[in-house]
Design a protein around this motif. Structure first.
Motif, mmCIF file in Angstrom:
data_model
loop_
_atom_site.group_PDB
_atom_site.id
_atom_site.type_symbol
_atom_site.label_atom_id
_atom_site.label_comp_id
_atom_site.label_asym_id
_atom_site.label_seq_id
_atom_site.Cartn_x
_atom_site.Cartn_y
_atom_site.Cartn_z
ATOM 1 N N THR A 98 0.831 -1.202 0.000
ATOM 2 C CA THR A 98 0.000 0.000 0.000
ATOM 3 C C THR A 98 0.866 1.251 0.000
ATOM 4 O O THR A 98 1.817 1.359 0.778
ATOM 5 N N VAL A 99 0.525 2.187 -0.886
ATOM 6 C CA VAL A 99 1.206 3.480 -0.922
ATOM 7 C C VAL A 99 0.145 4.579 -0.844
ATOM 8 O O VAL A 99 -1.009 4.382 -1.234
ATOM 9 N N GLU A 100 0.543 5.713 -0.332
ATOM 10 C CA GLU A 100 -0.345 6.865 -0.218
ATOM 11 C C GLU A 100 0.241 8.033 -0.996
ATOM 12 O O GLU A 100 1.441 8.292 -0.921
ATOM 13 N N ALA A 101 -0.601 8.731 -1.743
ATOM 14 C CA ALA A 101 -0.159 9.870 -2.550
ATOM 15 C C ALA A 101 -0.879 11.132 -2.100
ATOM 16 O O ALA A 101 -2.048 11.095 -1.698
ATOM 17 N N ASP A 102 -0.172 12.248 -2.176
ATOM 18 C CA ASP A 102 -0.771 13.523 -1.791
ATOM 19 C C ASP A 102 0.096 14.643 -2.331
ATOM 20 O O ASP A 102 1.234 14.416 -2.777
ATOM 21 N N GLU A 103 -0.431 15.840 -2.289
ATOM 22 C CA GLU A 103 0.336 17.019 -2.694
ATOM 23 C C GLU A 103 0.191 18.086 -1.614
ATOM 24 O O GLU A 103 -0.808 18.118 -0.885
ATOM 25 N N VAL A 120 4.766 26.871 -3.606
ATOM 26 C CA VAL A 120 5.372 25.904 -4.524
ATOM 27 C C VAL A 120 4.750 24.521 -4.288
ATOM 28 O O VAL A 120 4.777 24.020 -3.152
ATOM 29 N N PRO A 121 4.183 23.877 -5.321
ATOM 30 C CA PRO A 121 3.590 22.546 -5.140
ATOM 31 C C PRO A 121 4.675 21.481 -4.960
ATOM 32 O O PRO A 121 5.727 21.531 -5.595
ATOM 33 N N VAL A 122 4.403 20.532 -4.089
ATOM 34 C CA VAL A 122 5.284 19.383 -3.891
ATOM 35 C C VAL A 122 4.419 18.126 -3.934
ATOM 36 O O VAL A 122 3.432 18.023 -3.202
ATOM 37 N N LEU A 123 4.771 17.194 -4.796
ATOM 38 C CA LEU A 123 4.064 15.920 -4.913
ATOM 39 C C LEU A 123 4.833 14.856 -4.136
ATOM 40 O O LEU A 123 6.054 14.873 -4.103
ATOM 41 N N SER A 124 4.101 13.925 -3.538
ATOM 42 C CA SER A 124 4.785 12.884 -2.777
ATOM 43 C C SER A 124 3.970 11.603 -2.766
ATOM 44 O O SER A 124 2.747 11.615 -2.914
ATOM 45 N N VAL A 125 4.676 10.498 -2.603
ATOM 46 C CA VAL A 125 4.055 9.194 -2.415
ATOM 47 C C VAL A 125 4.885 8.435 -1.385
ATOM 48 O O VAL A 125 6.107 8.491 -1.400
ATOM 49 N N VAL A 126 4.199 7.786 -0.438
ATOM 50 C CA VAL A 126 4.884 7.088 0.645
ATOM 51 C C VAL A 126 4.372 5.665 0.754
ATOM 52 O O VAL A 126 3.187 5.402 0.563
ATOM 53 N N GLU A 127 5.278 4.768 1.013
ATOM 54 C CA GLU A 127 4.945 3.365 1.248
ATOM 55 C C GLU A 127 4.727 3.187 2.746
ATOM 56 O O GLU A 127 5.561 3.592 3.548
ATOM 57 N N ILE A 197 1.075 9.795 4.841
ATOM 58 C CA ILE A 197 1.657 10.890 4.059
ATOM 59 C C ILE A 197 1.424 12.240 4.731
ATOM 60 O O ILE A 197 2.267 13.140 4.659
ATOM 61 N N GLU A 198 0.301 12.381 5.435
ATOM 62 C CA GLU A 198 0.061 13.619 6.177
ATOM 63 C C GLU A 198 1.103 13.768 7.283
ATOM 64 O O GLU A 198 1.579 14.875 7.564
#
Length: 255
Positions: A98-103, A120-127, A197-198
């Motif tokens: 499972t991964v979680e994505a957010d910006e 500035v936008p930052v995209l991220s995904v975390v396992e 991710i939060e």
């Protein structure tokens, strides 16, 4: 007298507590040496006293300037060179993971700012219970999110996000995707959540604000890379990894 001063007492306590230890229990370096810290009643390993590996929140250039006795310009460049060793290239996730994505948005004017326009936008995904990837972007759009996820996760992963429309394309590519609706105060539904991710966003912003205070857009990706690397190696001894990477970079550069 057997104990003429504090130094002798401290040395005796150290040997009684640790014996003739050769391996550092903190950084994991084998056959290290310990030295007395001047002005303090303690000892330090010669390796994990290395500032960048011992600090969880990074090291500001002004702190390097004070410790090393160099100019601010030199300390600033040295800090950036160390940060450039903290890069992550491998994809995360995979079948059954499972991964979680957010910006999120960083910087910009805080007062009288209309939404994220000046940030500035930052995209991220975390396992979950694993590593994280993050990228500074010019916009948090569906096209940017698609490219970012394509480069950073295995498409047989299970993806969770919030209600953002930039992830609506995922199911067309066979990605198992579900979301929670924060606008309706839905923060978790069984396993579906973005809590991991939060938590990373909170840690990232606290670390940057607390250590570097203000970061320009020009160098933001460098600092984001530093803290994603720290997060991904949070359960490992960082000094041996950084030392190995520095040695490899010296070989690649012909040094």
């Amino acid at each position: 007298m057997d104990f003429p001063d504090d130094d002798v007492c401290l040395d005796l306590i150290f040997k009684a507590r640790f014996g003739h230890v050769k391996d550092c229990p903190r950084c994991g370096v084998i056959d290290t040496k310990f030295f007395r810290v001047a002005g303090r009643k303690c000892y330090a390993c010669m390796h994990c006293s290395y500032l960048f590996s011992a600090s969880k929140n990074g090291v500001a250039a002004k702190e390097l300037e004070r410790h090393l006795g160099v100019t601010y310009k030199t300390a600033h460049r040295m800090g950036h060179q160390v940060c450039r060793l903290m890069f992550l290239a491998e994809k995360i996730g995979g079948r059954g993971i499972t991964v979680e994505a957010d910006e999120t948005y960083y910087g910009g004017r805080r007062r009288f700012s209309a939404g994220p326009r000046h940030k500035v936008p930052v995209l991220s995904v975390v396992e979950r219970d694993g590593e994280v990837r993050a990228q500074v972007s010019d916009t948090a759009s569906m096209r940017r999110a698609k490219t970012f996820l394509h480069e950073n996760i295995e498409f047989d992963s299970t993806l969770y996000s919030d209600e953002s429309k930039i992830y609506l394309w995922t199911k067309k590519y066979g990605i198992k995707h579900d979301s929670v609706n924060h606008a309706r105060r839905e923060y978790a539904r069984h396993r579906v959540s973005t809590n991991t991710i939060e938590g990373f966003w909170s840690q990232l912003k606290r670390s940057i604000d607390g250590t570097y205070h203000r970061v320009s857009r020009k160098y933001l990706q460098l600092y984001v890379d530093e803290f994603t690397w720290r997060y991904s190696h949070r359960s490992q001894a960082m000094y041996p990894i950084l030392l190995g990477r520095a040695a490899l970079c010296t070989i690649w550069d012909g040094g």
